[in-house]
Design an enzyme around this catalytic site. Structure first.
Site, PDB file in Angstrom:
ATOM      1  N   LYS A  22       0.837  -1.208   0.000  1.00  0.00           N
ATOM      2  CA  LYS A  22       0.000   0.000   0.000  1.00  0.00           C
ATOM      3  C   LYS A  22       0.873   1.259   0.000  1.00  0.00           C
ATOM      4  CE  LYS A  22      -1.751   1.790   4.116  1.00  0.00           C
ATOM      5  NZ  LYS A  22      -1.312   3.164   4.281  1.00  0.00           N
ATOM      6  N   ASN A  23       1.886   1.287   0.872  1.00  0.00           N
ATOM      7  CA  ASN A  23       2.668   2.513   1.029  1.00  0.00           C
ATOM      8  C   ASN A  23       3.645   2.759  -0.111  1.00  0.00           C
ATOM      9  OD1 ASN A  23       1.241   3.049   3.289  1.00  0.00           O
ATOM     10  ND2 ASN A  23       2.867   2.519   4.752  1.00  0.00           N
ATOM     11  N   ARG A 122       0.014  14.887  12.702  1.00  0.00           N
ATOM     12  CA  ARG A 122       0.556  14.684  11.367  1.00  0.00           C
ATOM     13  C   ARG A 122       0.626  15.948  10.483  1.00  0.00           C
ATOM     14  NH1 ARG A 122      -1.541   8.874   9.228  1.00  0.00           N
ATOM     15  NH2 ARG A 122       0.393   9.025   8.048  1.00  0.00           N
ATOM     16  N   ASP A 306       4.330   0.986  11.960  1.00  0.00           N
ATOM     17  CA  ASP A 306       3.161   0.293  11.396  1.00  0.00           C
ATOM     18  C   ASP A 306       3.073  -1.166  11.861  1.00  0.00           C
ATOM     19  OD1 ASP A 306       2.650   2.649  10.147  1.00  0.00           O
ATOM     20  OD2 ASP A 306       3.155   1.991   8.128  1.00  0.00           O
ATOM     21  N   ARG A 398      -8.535  -0.382   4.400  1.00  0.00           N
ATOM     22  CA  ARG A 398      -7.552   0.554   3.820  1.00  0.00           C
ATOM     23  C   ARG A 398      -6.225  -0.153   3.548  1.00  0.00           C
ATOM     24  NH1 ARG A 398      -5.508   4.798   7.134  1.00  0.00           N
ATOM     25  NH2 ARG A 398      -4.365   5.107   5.219  1.00  0.00           N
TER      26      ARG A 398
HETATM   27  C1  UD1 Z   1       1.042   6.291   2.952  1.00  0.00           C
HETATM   28  C2  UD1 Z   1       2.251   6.052   3.769  1.00  0.00           C
HETATM   29  O1  UD1 Z   1       3.319   5.786   3.235  1.00  0.00           O
HETATM   30  N1  UD1 Z   1       2.099   6.108   5.096  1.00  0.00           N
HETATM   31  C3  UD1 Z   1       3.237   5.829   5.961  1.00  0.00           C
HETATM   32  C4  UD1 Z   1       4.060   7.091   6.101  1.00  0.00           C
HETATM   33  O2  UD1 Z   1       3.204   8.106   6.594  1.00  0.00           O
HETATM   34  P1  UD1 Z   1       3.705   9.643   6.561  1.00  0.00           P
HETATM   35  O3  UD1 Z   1       4.433   9.881   5.302  1.00  0.00           O
HETATM   36  O4  UD1 Z   1       2.537  10.498   6.884  1.00  0.00           O
HETATM   37  O5  UD1 Z   1       4.709   9.633   7.777  1.00  0.00           O
HETATM   38  P2  UD1 Z   1       5.904  10.617   8.065  1.00  0.00           P
HETATM   39  O6  UD1 Z   1       7.174   9.847   8.008  1.00  0.00           O
HETATM   40  O7  UD1 Z   1       5.771  11.829   7.219  1.00  0.00           O
HETATM   41  O8  UD1 Z   1       5.591  11.044   9.565  1.00  0.00           O
HETATM   42  C5  UD1 Z   1       6.414  10.668  10.647  1.00  0.00           C
HETATM   43  C6  UD1 Z   1       6.363  11.724  11.730  1.00  0.00           C
HETATM   44  O9  UD1 Z   1       6.826  12.969  11.210  1.00  0.00           O
HETATM   45  C7  UD1 Z   1       5.907  13.989  11.470  1.00  0.00           C
HETATM   46  N2  UD1 Z   1       5.937  14.969  10.345  1.00  0.00           N
HETATM   47  C8  UD1 Z   1       5.833  14.509   9.064  1.00  0.00           C
HETATM   48  C9  UD1 Z   1       5.838  15.399   8.008  1.00  0.00           C
HETATM   49  C10 UD1 Z   1       5.948  16.772   8.281  1.00  0.00           C
HETATM   50  O10 UD1 Z   1       5.958  17.610   7.371  1.00  0.00           O
HETATM   51  N3  UD1 Z   1       6.044  17.184   9.564  1.00  0.00           N
HETATM   52  C11 UD1 Z   1       6.042  16.302  10.618  1.00  0.00           C
HETATM   53  O11 UD1 Z   1       6.123  16.712  11.772  1.00  0.00           O
HETATM   54  C12 UD1 Z   1       4.558  13.269  11.550  1.00  0.00           C
HETATM   55  O12 UD1 Z   1       3.615  13.999  12.265  1.00  0.00           O
HETATM   56  C13 UD1 Z   1       4.952  11.982  12.246  1.00  0.00           C
HETATM   57  O13 UD1 Z   1       5.000  12.173  13.649  1.00  0.00           O
HETATM   58  O14 UD1 Z   1       5.160   6.840   6.984  1.00  0.00           O
HETATM   59  C14 UD1 Z   1       4.750   6.500   8.319  1.00  0.00           C
HETATM   60  C15 UD1 Z   1       6.001   6.370   9.174  1.00  0.00           C
HETATM   61  O15 UD1 Z   1       6.727   5.284   8.791  1.00  0.00           O
HETATM   62  C16 UD1 Z   1       3.894   5.236   8.292  1.00  0.00           C
HETATM   63  O16 UD1 Z   1       3.398   5.006   9.582  1.00  0.00           O
HETATM   64  C17 UD1 Z   1       2.742   5.354   7.318  1.00  0.00           C
HETATM   65  O17 UD1 Z   1       2.127   4.113   7.145  1.00  0.00           O
HETATM   66  C1  PEP Z   2      -0.524   4.800   9.196  1.00  0.00           C
HETATM   67  C2  PEP Z   2      -0.635   4.101   8.076  1.00  0.00           C
HETATM   68  O1  PEP Z   2      -1.009   4.591   6.866  1.00  0.00           O
HETATM   69  P1  PEP Z   2      -1.418   6.087   6.449  1.00  0.00           P
HETATM   70  O2  PEP Z   2      -0.176   6.913   6.498  1.00  0.00           O
HETATM   71  O3  PEP Z   2      -1.889   5.896   5.054  1.00  0.00           O
HETATM   72  O4  PEP Z   2      -2.471   6.542   7.426  1.00  0.00           O
HETATM   73  C3  PEP Z   2      -0.323   2.638   8.017  1.00  0.00           C
HETATM   74  O5  PEP Z   2      -0.207   2.107   6.899  1.00  0.00           O
HETATM   75  O6  PEP Z   2      -0.213   2.003   9.093  1.00  0.00           O
END
Ligand code: UD1
Ligand code: PEP
Length: 436
Positions: A22-23, A122, A306, A398
């Site tokens: 998915k990711n 997030r 995850d 999802r």
């Molecule tokens: C669709 C997808 O691929 N989802 C994955 C992606 O989510 P996602 O890309 O949202 O996760 P991030 O690595 O960006 O987020 C990690 C942390 O960084 C923080 N943050 C992120 C961006 C930003 O601009 N500012 C900030 O503060 C977030 O709030 C969070 O606490 O990576 C996560 C961390 O491995 C996984 O749990 C999710 O499953």
């Molecule tokens: C947190 C997850 O996904 P998403 O970033 O799409 O919410 C996940 O795959 O566990």
């Protein structure tokens, strides 16, 4: 409304095959928007609700999308629109990943603000910081983020405060069509980042360093549609590895890539689980007794957030005291209260959870708080006394294709029912008890 009913007590045996990740597929589909010429053909695509959502986002942006037989074909050669509305972003935060592609292709993108979700607030400040460094003007208002650039984005040097997966992907996509060189430091190293970079390079981009802490992207003038197979889902694989271990089973998880799962394999082995590389997967053999361990979630190659809730389910069965510390998301312990309803001896202390095991787990009606919590509650149901009913399955759908069907094929006593069917089954069994 549907729910999954699990009756605990069966050991799992057999083979299960994992789907495409998915990711990985969500950013790859967002990247197809970069091709102004030719179609992209994306294979091994899982039939998840998130994939249907991103396909809708692409269609709304004026791309042509067909999804059949685990293959998505995208033609983004027409002039694209620039807005991803709240209706989609609310369903799936990853919709925000179209922003980098749109900005690079159109010079303008308007995406609804994602807001928080069950696992944390997030924010996307790191994504926006990257776009601004490349010359975009970013404005937030009326529930939307608007980014606009005069002419083309310009290559820049960007340092991420945290190795955010989404920010790395969004900025990498934007940089492919920028003028000049972009260097992004402190980037995420997840296997899904490498998959995206491989796809971008097939489209004609020039991305180096994926899988290391620094990405270097030389911008090109145009990108083309490309053919790509999505990598296997390491989180789905990990979830089935836990399913085998928790039930003392013996399951071959086909498609599990050991290098993508090294932190999970190390922790499971510490707990006494036997893991053998076999063919194109891993065999997982659960021991009679599991040992307690401590876990801290970290960006890759650290232990994945995850897999945190599924490992919590496994640690509930371990002998002794374990501690899980969540460092990636500030609020990813919503499932703890649900585990307590199943008689788990577990408490939250700040960003950690302390578990005293093994808990004498009992089936209960529980509610999935996010997609991994949904899987973890079902895993716990596999080893609980009596029936566990898991509701809020929209979260499960999802991220998992036919989760209950795959578990049933391994011998689990599990079914997915509509609420009305469940009442009917209960009335029937009551009547047959009366007649007995
Ligand atoms: C669709 C997808 O691929 N989802 C994955 C992606 O989510 P996602 O890309 O949202 O996760 P991030 O690595 O960006 O987020 C990690 C942390 O960084 C923080 N943050 C992120 C961006 C930003 O601009 N500012 C900030 O503060 C977030 O709030 C969070 O606490 O990576 C996560 C961390 O491995 C996984 O749990 C999710 O499953
Ligand atoms: C947190 C997850 O996904 P998403 O970033 O799409 O919410 C996940 O795959 O566990």
């Amino acid at each position: 409304m549907e729910k999954i009913i699990v009756r605990g007590g069966q050991r799992l045996y057999g083979t299960v095959k994992v789907e495409g990740a998915k990711n990985a597929v969500l950013p790859v589909l967002a990247a197809t928007l970069l091709a102004s010429d030719g179609k992209s053909v994306i294979r091994d695509v899982p039939t998840l609700s998130d994939v249907y959502t991103i396909n809708e986002v692409l269609r709304n942006l004026n791309a042509e999308v067909a999804f059949d037989n685990n293959t998505v074909v995208v033609d983004a050669s027409r002039v694209l629109k620039e807005e991803a509305p709240f209706e989609y972003v609310r369903k799936m935060r990853a919709s925000v990943l179209v922003m980098g592609s749109l900005l690079a292709r159109n010079g303008r993108a308007r995406v609804a603000l994602p807001g928080g979700c069950a696992i944390g607030s997030r924010p996307i400040d790191q994504h926006l910081k990257g776009f601004e460094a490349m010359g975009a003007k970013v404005k937030v208002g009326n529930g939307f983020i608007e980014a606009e650039v005069d002419g083309r984005l310009k290559g820049a040097k960007i340092y991420l405060d945290f190795p955010s997966v989404g920010a790395t992907e969004n900025i990498m996509m934007a940089a492919t069509l920028a003028k000049g060189t972009t260097v992004i430091e402190n980037v995420a190293k997840e296997p899904e980042i490498v998959d995206l970079a491989n796809f971008l390079n097939k489209m004609g981009a020039n991305v180096r360093g994926a899988g290391t802490g620094t990405l270097r992207i030389e911008g090109v003038d145009v990108l083309f549609g490309a053919d790509h197979n999505i990598i296997p889902d390491r989180i789905e694989a990990g979830t089935f590895m836990v399913a085998s271990a928790i039930t003392g089973g013996n399951v071959l998880v086909q498609g599990a890539v050991p290098e993508h799962l090294s932190s999970l394999i190390a922790k499971m082995e510490e707990m006494g689980v036997t893991i053998i590389e076999e063919g194109d997967g891993v065999r997982v053999i659960g021991p009679e007794k599991l040992k307690a361990v401590d876990i801290k979630t970290m960006p890759h190659p650290g232990f994945p957030t995850d897999m945190q809730s599924q490992m919590m389910a496994l640690l509930l069965r371990a002998e002794g005291t374990s501690m899980i510390t969540e460092t990636v998301f500030e609020n990813r312990f919503m499932h703890v209260e649900e585990f307590r309803r199943m008689n788990a001896d577990i408490k939250i202390e700040g960003r950690s959870v302390i578990l005293n095991g093994p808990s004498n787990l009992q089936g209960a009606e529980v509610s999935a708080t996010d997609l991994r919590a949904a899987a973890a509650l079902i895993l716990t149901g596999l080893v609980s006394e009596g029936n566990t009913r898991v509701t809020e399955l929209k979260h499960l759908d999802r991220g998992y294709v036919d989760f209950h069907g795959k578990l049933a094929s391994l011998g689990a006593d599990i079914e997915r029912v509509k609420e009305a069917e469940e009442v009917f089954t209960e009335v029937n069994s009551y009547i047959s008890d009366l007649n007995a």
